[in-house]
Design a protein around this motif. Structure first.
Motif, mmCIF file in Angstrom:
data_model
loop_
_atom_site.group_PDB
_atom_site.id
_atom_site.type_symbol
_atom_site.label_atom_id
_atom_site.label_comp_id
_atom_site.label_asym_id
_atom_site.label_seq_id
_atom_site.Cartn_x
_atom_site.Cartn_y
_atom_site.Cartn_z
ATOM 1 N N ARG A 53 30.398 -32.653 -2.853
ATOM 2 C CA ARG A 53 30.331 -32.512 -4.314
ATOM 3 C C ARG A 53 29.949 -33.836 -4.963
ATOM 4 O O ARG A 53 29.141 -33.885 -5.885
ATOM 5 N N PRO A 64 27.196 -30.344 -8.032
ATOM 6 C CA PRO A 64 27.981 -29.103 -8.042
ATOM 7 C C PRO A 64 27.242 -27.922 -7.418
ATOM 8 O O PRO A 64 26.116 -27.617 -7.775
ATOM 9 N N GLY A 65 27.904 -27.277 -6.467
ATOM 10 C CA GLY A 65 27.421 -26.022 -5.892
ATOM 11 C C GLY A 65 26.070 -26.072 -5.215
ATOM 12 O O GLY A 65 25.398 -25.054 -5.111
ATOM 13 N N TRP A 68 40.244 -29.672 -7.372
ATOM 14 C CA TRP A 68 39.047 -30.455 -7.095
ATOM 15 C C TRP A 68 37.830 -29.561 -6.889
ATOM 16 O O TRP A 68 36.849 -29.969 -6.291
ATOM 17 N N ASP A 124 34.414 -27.409 -7.969
ATOM 18 C CA ASP A 124 33.180 -27.931 -8.570
ATOM 19 C C ASP A 124 33.280 -28.316 -10.040
ATOM 20 O O ASP A 124 32.605 -29.218 -10.488
ATOM 21 N N ASN A 125 34.104 -27.630 -10.813
ATOM 22 C CA ASN A 125 34.146 -27.903 -12.251
ATOM 23 C C ASN A 125 35.218 -28.918 -12.636
ATOM 24 O O ASN A 125 35.523 -29.091 -13.801
ATOM 25 N N SER A 126 35.779 -29.620 -11.672
ATOM 26 C CA SER A 126 36.832 -30.591 -11.939
ATOM 27 C C SER A 126 36.324 -31.776 -12.754
ATOM 28 O O SER A 126 35.187 -32.211 -12.622
ATOM 29 N N ASN A 127 37.193 -32.320 -13.601
ATOM 30 C CA ASN A 127 36.872 -33.521 -14.374
ATOM 31 C C ASN A 127 36.703 -34.754 -13.496
ATOM 32 O O ASN A 127 36.174 -35.764 -13.948
ATOM 33 N N TYR A 158 34.698 -35.409 -11.318
ATOM 34 C CA TYR A 158 33.301 -35.739 -11.029
ATOM 35 C C TYR A 158 32.497 -36.089 -12.281
ATOM 36 O O TYR A 158 31.302 -36.342 -12.193
ATOM 37 N N GLN A 159 33.138 -36.091 -13.423
ATOM 38 C CA GLN A 159 32.439 -36.257 -14.697
ATOM 39 C C GLN A 159 31.591 -37.537 -14.746
ATOM 40 O O GLN A 159 30.424 -37.497 -15.140
ATOM 41 N N ASP A 215 28.506 -37.207 -12.481
ATOM 42 C CA ASP A 215 27.531 -36.274 -13.047
ATOM 43 C C ASP A 215 26.809 -36.886 -14.245
ATOM 44 O O ASP A 215 25.589 -36.776 -14.365
ATOM 45 N N GLU A 251 22.701 -37.549 -14.887
ATOM 46 C CA GLU A 251 22.277 -36.389 -15.660
ATOM 47 C C GLU A 251 20.767 -36.348 -15.896
ATOM 48 O O GLU A 251 20.142 -35.318 -15.774
#
Length: 197
Positions: free
Chosen positions: A20, A25-26, A145, A147-150, A152-153, A156, A160
């Motif tokens: 991840r 993500p994904g 933890w 994929d949508n966890s904070n 990794y913010q 990401d 971006e």
């Protein structure tokens, strides 16, 4: 395939978390290029001598600090790229510093290899005395933890607008040796004790 190696002792021991961070993500299992990159990583058990792993207070992850006579069991990963290391640096943030260490591969007793790892530098007062447990993390906390966890913010957001996902970014990937890191930490501690900082 990359030529960087690392020793992971916490959440990054879980391939799902490492993938991840490094690939987004994904993507592994869906994006053929990122699935291929992930397949080029090799994982094996490893031991880091003269360090101790502790829980970070009120967090799901641990930190390691130098401590003679203690050992940390973790995972040695080969095949990482400079881009992977850059993303890992961002993920680890300012609580950690990447250093070079030697780890033992238990399947080949007495065989030590060089690897990079992340030393906890935010202060031992932020660490619990209790050992962090990978099994407990997988069983009780891994769901946090996803994929949508904070968690990794920052990674990401850093990539971006980069179509290469950080793989085209040139970053300072220099590391301190284990000895240099220990000497620097001792010097900082002396400065604090002498009131220089």
């Amino acid at each position: 395939m990359g030529d960087r190696t690392a020793f992971f002792y916490g959440t990054l021991m879980a391939p799902e978390v490492l993938h991840r961070v490094c690939y987004g993500p994904g993507t592994v299992g869906k994006d053929p290029a990122k699935t291929y990159l992930a397949s080029q990583l090799s994982f094996q058990p490893a031991i880091l001598h003269d360090y101790c792993r502790h829980r970070v207070r009120q967090c799901d992850y641990p930190g390691i600090v130098a401590e003679n006579g203690h050992n940390v069991r973790g995972t040695y990963v080969a095949g990482l790229t400079d881009g992977d290391i850059h993303r890992l640096d961002i993920f680890e943030g300012d609580e950690y510093r990447r250093i070079e260490v030697k780890v033992e591969l238990p399947k080949e007793a007495g065989n030590f290899v060089q690897a990079e790892t992340y030393l906890y530098t935010a202060g031992e007062r932020k660490l619990e005395k209790k050992e962090w447990s990978y099994e407990e993390f997988r069983r009780d906390k891994m769901h946090r933890w996803a994929d949508n966890s904070n968690e990794y913010q920052e990674v990401d957001e850093a990539f971006e607008d980069d179509p290469t996902g950080g793989r085209g970014v040139k970053a300072d990937t220099s590391v301190k040796t284990d000895k240099e890191a220990k000497e620097e930490a001792e010097e900082e501690e002396r400065d604090v004790l002498n009131g220089a900082v």
